[in-house]
Design a protein around this motif. Structure first.
Motif, PDB file in Angstrom:
ATOM      1  N   PRO A 354       0.738  -1.350   0.108  1.00  0.00           N
ATOM      2  CA  PRO A 354       0.016   0.236  -0.127  1.00  0.00           C
ATOM      3  C   PRO A 354       0.848   1.139  -0.034  1.00  0.00           C
ATOM      4  O   PRO A 354       0.232   2.346  -0.060  1.00  0.00           O
ATOM      5  N   ARG A 355       2.409   1.007   0.004  1.00  0.00           N
ATOM      6  CA  ARG A 355       3.089   2.562   0.020  1.00  0.00           C
ATOM      7  C   ARG A 355       4.223   2.134  -0.546  1.00  0.00           C
ATOM      8  O   ARG A 355       4.583   1.060  -0.984  1.00  0.00           O
ATOM      9  N   ILE A 356       5.044   3.072  -1.173  1.00  0.00           N
ATOM     10  CA  ILE A 356       6.154   3.137  -1.628  1.00  0.00           C
ATOM     11  C   ILE A 356       7.138   2.361  -0.605  1.00  0.00           C
ATOM     12  O   ILE A 356       7.263   2.629   0.457  1.00  0.00           O
ATOM     13  N   GLY A 358      10.581   2.237  -1.165  1.00  0.00           N
ATOM     14  CA  GLY A 358      12.071   2.809  -1.110  1.00  0.00           C
ATOM     15  C   GLY A 358      11.987   4.207  -0.349  1.00  0.00           C
ATOM     16  O   GLY A 358      10.999   4.508   0.418  1.00  0.00           O
ATOM     17  N   TYR A 359      12.914   4.969  -0.304  1.00  0.00           N
ATOM     18  CA  TYR A 359      13.050   6.313   0.304  1.00  0.00           C
ATOM     19  C   TYR A 359      12.034   7.222  -0.436  1.00  0.00           C
ATOM     20  O   TYR A 359      12.085   7.178  -1.641  1.00  0.00           O
ATOM     21  N   PHE A 360      11.338   8.099   0.332  1.00  0.00           N
ATOM     22  CA  PHE A 360      10.397   8.972  -0.174  1.00  0.00           C
ATOM     23  C   PHE A 360      11.080   9.719  -1.150  1.00  0.00           C
ATOM     24  O   PHE A 360      10.450  10.278  -2.296  1.00  0.00           O
ATOM     25  N   ALA A 363      11.287   8.587  -4.755  1.00  0.00           N
ATOM     26  CA  ALA A 363      10.198   8.695  -5.420  1.00  0.00           C
ATOM     27  C   ALA A 363       9.699   9.891  -5.589  1.00  0.00           C
ATOM     28  O   ALA A 363       9.349  10.109  -7.017  1.00  0.00           O
ATOM     29  N   ALA A 364      10.065  10.878  -4.956  1.00  0.00           N
ATOM     30  CA  ALA A 364       9.625  12.338  -5.085  1.00  0.00           C
ATOM     31  C   ALA A 364      10.351  13.053  -6.380  1.00  0.00           C
ATOM     32  O   ALA A 364       9.742  13.557  -7.198  1.00  0.00           O
ATOM     33  N   ILE A 373       2.897   6.535 -10.012  1.00  0.00           N
ATOM     34  CA  ILE A 373       3.382   5.261  -8.964  1.00  0.00           C
ATOM     35  C   ILE A 373       2.278   4.914  -8.617  1.00  0.00           C
ATOM     36  O   ILE A 373       1.418   5.565  -7.853  1.00  0.00           O
ATOM     37  N   VAL A 375       0.660   2.529  -6.265  1.00  0.00           N
ATOM     38  CA  VAL A 375       0.840   1.577  -5.024  1.00  0.00           C
ATOM     39  C   VAL A 375      -0.566   0.514  -5.301  1.00  0.00           C
ATOM     40  O   VAL A 375      -1.626   0.990  -5.665  1.00  0.00           O
ATOM     41  N   PHE A 515      14.237   2.013   8.528  1.00  0.00           N
ATOM     42  CA  PHE A 515      14.709   1.254   7.463  1.00  0.00           C
ATOM     43  C   PHE A 515      15.977  -0.026   7.875  1.00  0.00           C
ATOM     44  O   PHE A 515      15.771  -0.923   7.279  1.00  0.00           O
TER      45      PHE A 515
END
Ligand SMILES: Cc1cc2nc3c(=O)[nH]c(=O)nc-3n(C[C@H](O)[C@H](O)[C@H](O)COP(=O)(O)OP(=O)(O)OC[C@H]3O[C@@H](n4cnc5c(N)ncnc54)[C@H](O)[C@@H]3O)c2cc1C
Ligand code: SF4
Ligand code: SF4
Ligand code: FES
Lengths: 534, 162
Positions: A354-356, A358-360, A363-364, A373, A375, A515
């Motif tokens: 339900p969510r990305i 890797g590191y936000f 993604a940004a 993206i 999810v 992480f």
């Protein structure tokens, strides 16, 4: 063959591709232009070849997947020798390369018309029960079947070169020249231990050589510096320490009671068998990519994320025009950005969670450049006959089932599977280490002490082979095992012991965030009994 | 903890870090960091000569003390997350956003660019009025674009106008 706009990148914002001399290789008799320093698979890909082999049973077209010699999907006959992984051999002028399954070749395989009937005539497993009446009949049929499936072309050429034996004694043998292995060698060597570092590739750096992005972590572990440069910095450090010897193109094939067997390639006709007696052995063999189950996942054009990175960032070859990325871990996110840097479109990133993952911030970077993206989505199938022409994705419900009616077709000419890595642990098994399946660490890993020594005394692990993490952690682990190996061999004295404590403290701090939590949980499951304080 | 931004891949208004005061934005450029998630990363913190970035440990997200920040741009040169933006309000009513840029063709002073927000939606056009050329920073160019003042908290990517 497929049409692509430009096979080879002429310019790139980060990498300056230095191509070697132009040479000609022959693919199924057809001349193909290549450059020295390219692997056969890379050169073929640049020329538009997508079908590298046919599958054993169904004659389904297969393309390359990993590009680092781990999946065997790229095997062909090279200069008369069958079953050569073309992603691991380099082009040479006049080289003869042939696909070995399919008639007349893998691209247009007439046998594939039997796909629909073969299961009725020879149901799965029938080769064990049919033609067993007489030895003669069996031998005859086995030959025919091997020919039909393309796996048994007897060698037309036999290796004619020389292979000598060399015996080597050293304090520490490091297997693998990625960040983990290089760091282990540097840290054992700097305190005076005699070190031999071997890697099967003609270059050092492991996975780093395709990572054009700036690294995360702390400046001490060279964060903010590009992965490709970190490889260079570490190699220079290695070269500056006199008591470290490096041998490239040297593959370790077995570890037997403190001795390792290896084969060193010297040139096309010469090699050496090495018998290496080492007081300590560090295994830092990295990891290989996993795949994912979906319809047509064997279609050429479905690649491992690392395979695409190798093609694009090492050889400067465009994987295609538009890609779909499956998996939103750091690898998938970084790859998306790197594809865009090479001028390749990315249609979307799909992620089942339900969510990305890797590191936000990773993604940004791609989100703001317009990459959607999705999810809670998954890939249902790849579309295409001989190579990928599209994909179907769908939304998942709370029980991970695709929701009917949410299917969406994505136009793309390749698909990158970025769903994680598994440790390359074969040597450890063979050496007799106690192993355990620990999902948090990516698969089967060895039990180890807090200094990463396995259940086999004097045998250490560092980097991804100890558990999938990242380069910073690999360097930190390398430091710990390098110093520990040196200290227990009597090198370094108090200073080394102090640094060892510091190194252990630093990696603990590094893993103290969310992480690292997963890793810490995983590590708890594979700590050697003797270390567990109840 | 809200994980909204991890579903979307961008920050919504209410997830943004506090804005620097208008007064501060007018004085000189200030570092604005959009890096909300605890990740083991600290080059921004380690590169800041003015102790303007607070980070308790390597996993702690960075917080900028806008009063201490001198706008020296050390941090934005090295951030691997491309998460730092230098923001400034000019006296003539325009604003400036400086961001990291790693694409071909390289941008030059005077180039017109399309402006994009965090979601990748086009929000207008702007002009590049300064660049740090790629060769001066290991191929991460810094690009400063002139944008309408109200867009300095919106514009997060640029592409050349073809
Ligand atoms: C797309 C991508 C992005 C990444 N981004 C980051 C990041 O931003 N920050 C970060 O810290 N990490 C990142 N990583 C992770 C990092 O690259 C790996 O964790 C790291 O390279 C692992 O190092 P290693 O030394 O364990 O293994 P590797 O780098 O895989 O090296 C292993 C070496 O061992 C050699 N070898 C294997 N078997 C043998 C044998 N039998 N004999 C001789 N040699 C052998 C191989 O040829 C290879 O050179 C990324 C990885 C990927 C794929
Ligand atoms: S711009 Fe300079 S002073 Fe401001 S936060 Fe970045 S490094 Fe520190
Ligand atoms: S360097 Fe960039 S990505 Fe790393 S913590 Fe600082 S702002 Fe975040
Ligand atoms: S072994 Fe060559 S592509 Fe995987």
């Amino acid at each position: 063959m497929v049409k692509i706009e430009h096979g080879r990148l002429q310019e790139h914002p980060i990498v300056d591709f230095k191509r070697g001399k132009e040479v000609t290789i022959y693919f199924n008799g057809q001349p193909i232009k290549a450059y020295e320093g390219e692997t056969v698979a890379a050169a073929l890909y640049a020329a538009g070849v997508r079908v590298f082999s046919r599958s054993f049973r169904w004659h389904r077209p297969r393309g390359f997947f990993c590009a680092i010699g781990k999946c065997s999907a790229c095997m062909m006959e090279v200069d008369g020798i069958p079953n050569v992984r073309t992603c691991k051999v380099y082009v040479r002028d006049g080289m003869q390369v042939r696909t070995q399954s399919g008639l007349p070749d893998a691209e247009k395989d007439v046998f594939s018309i039997f796909d629909d009937v073969i299961d009725r005539v020879f149901p799965h497993g029938s080769h064990y029960s049919k033609f067993t009446t007489s030895k003669k009949a069996r031998d005859f049929m086995v030959k025919r079947m091997r020919k039909f499936t393309g796996f048994g072309n007897p060698p037309r050429a036999v290796f004619q070169g020389k292979a000598e034996v060399e015996e080597i004694e050293t304090d520490v043998l490091v297997v693998g020249g990625g960040p983990g292995g290089m760091s282990a060698a540097i840290n054992a060597g700097k305190y005076g231990a005699k070190v031999l570092l071997v890697d099967e590739n003609p270059f050092l750096g492991g996975q780093l050589i395709k990572q054009t992005h700036r690294f995360f972590g702390s400046a001490k572990e060279r964060a903010g510096t590009r992965g490709i440069r970190i490889a260079g910095i570490l190699e220079e450090e290695l070269n500056n320490i006199e008591n470290i010897e490096v041998r490239k193109e040297t593959r370790v094939f077995g570890i037997y009671n403190g001795e390792a067997g290896a084969y060193q390639r010297l040139n096309d006709d010469e090699g050496k068998l090495l018998r290496i007696r080492a007081k300590k052995i560090v295994v830092a063999t990295g990891a290989y990519e996993r795949t994912l189950i979906f319809e047509n996942n064997d279609l050429p054009g479905v690649y491992g994320a690392g395979g695409v990175q190798t093609l694009m960032n090492v050889y400067g070859i465009k994987p295609g025009n538009t890609g779909l990325i499956v998996g939103s871990g750091n690898v998938g996110l970084i790859l998306t950005y790197q594809l865009m840097q090479a001028g390749v479109n990315v249609a979307a990133i799909v992620e089942a969670m339900p969510r990305i993952g890797g590191y936000f911030v990773h993604a940004a970077k791609v989100r703001r450049l317009g990459v959607p993206i999705y999810v809670r989505h998954t890939i249902l199938k790849a579309i295409g006959r001989k190579s990928v022409e599209g994909a179907v994705i769908a939304k998942l419900d709370d029980r991970w089932q695709p929701i009917p009616g949410t299917e969406k077709e994505i136009k793309c000419d390749f698909i990158c599977v970025a769903v994680g890595l598994s440790p390359t642990h074969e040597l450890l098994y063979q050496a007799g280490c106690e192993m355990k399946f620990v999902p948090e660490l990516g698969g089967i890993v060895p039990l180890r002490s807090k200094f990463n020594e396995t259940s086999v005394k004097g045998l250490y692990v560092a980097g991804d082979v100890a558990g999938i993490e990242e380069a910073t952690a690999a360097i930190m682990e390398g430091r710990i095992v390098g110093i520990h190996a040196a200290v227990t061999l009597g090198y370094g004295g108090e200073e080394a012991k102090k640094e060892l404590e510091e190194a252990v403290r630093e990696i603990e701090e590094f893993r103290s965030g969310p992480f690292g939590e997963r890793i810490v949980n995983g590590l708890k499951k594979c700590t050697l009994e003797s270390e567990v304080v109840s | 903890m809200s994980l909204g931004y991890l579903e979307r891949g961008y920050l919504e208004k209410d997830e943004l870090p506090p804005f620097p005061s208008e007064e501060r934005l007018k004085k000189r450029a200030v570092a604005y960091i959009e890096c909300p998630q605890p990740i083991p990363c600290s080059p921004c913190f380690e590169s800041c000569p003015s102790n303007a970035i607070e980070m308790k440990n390597i996993n702690d997200p960075p917080k900028v003390d806008y009063e201490k920040c001198t706008g020296c741009m050390k941090c934005i040169r090295v951030c691997p997350g491309l998460a730092i933006f230098m923001l400034r309000l000019r006296d003539d009513g325009m604003g400036e956003v400086t961001l990291q840029y790693e694409f071909l063709p390289w941008l030059k002073k005077g180039d017109r660019v399309k402006l994009y927000n965090r979601k990748g939606e086009e929000v207008g056009e702007g002009v590049v009025n300064w660049v740090l050329p790629p060769e001066r920073n290991d191929n991460t160019s810094l690009v400063r674009v002139e944008v309408p003042a109200e867009l300095i908290f919106e514009v997060r990517a640029v592409k050349p106008v073809r």
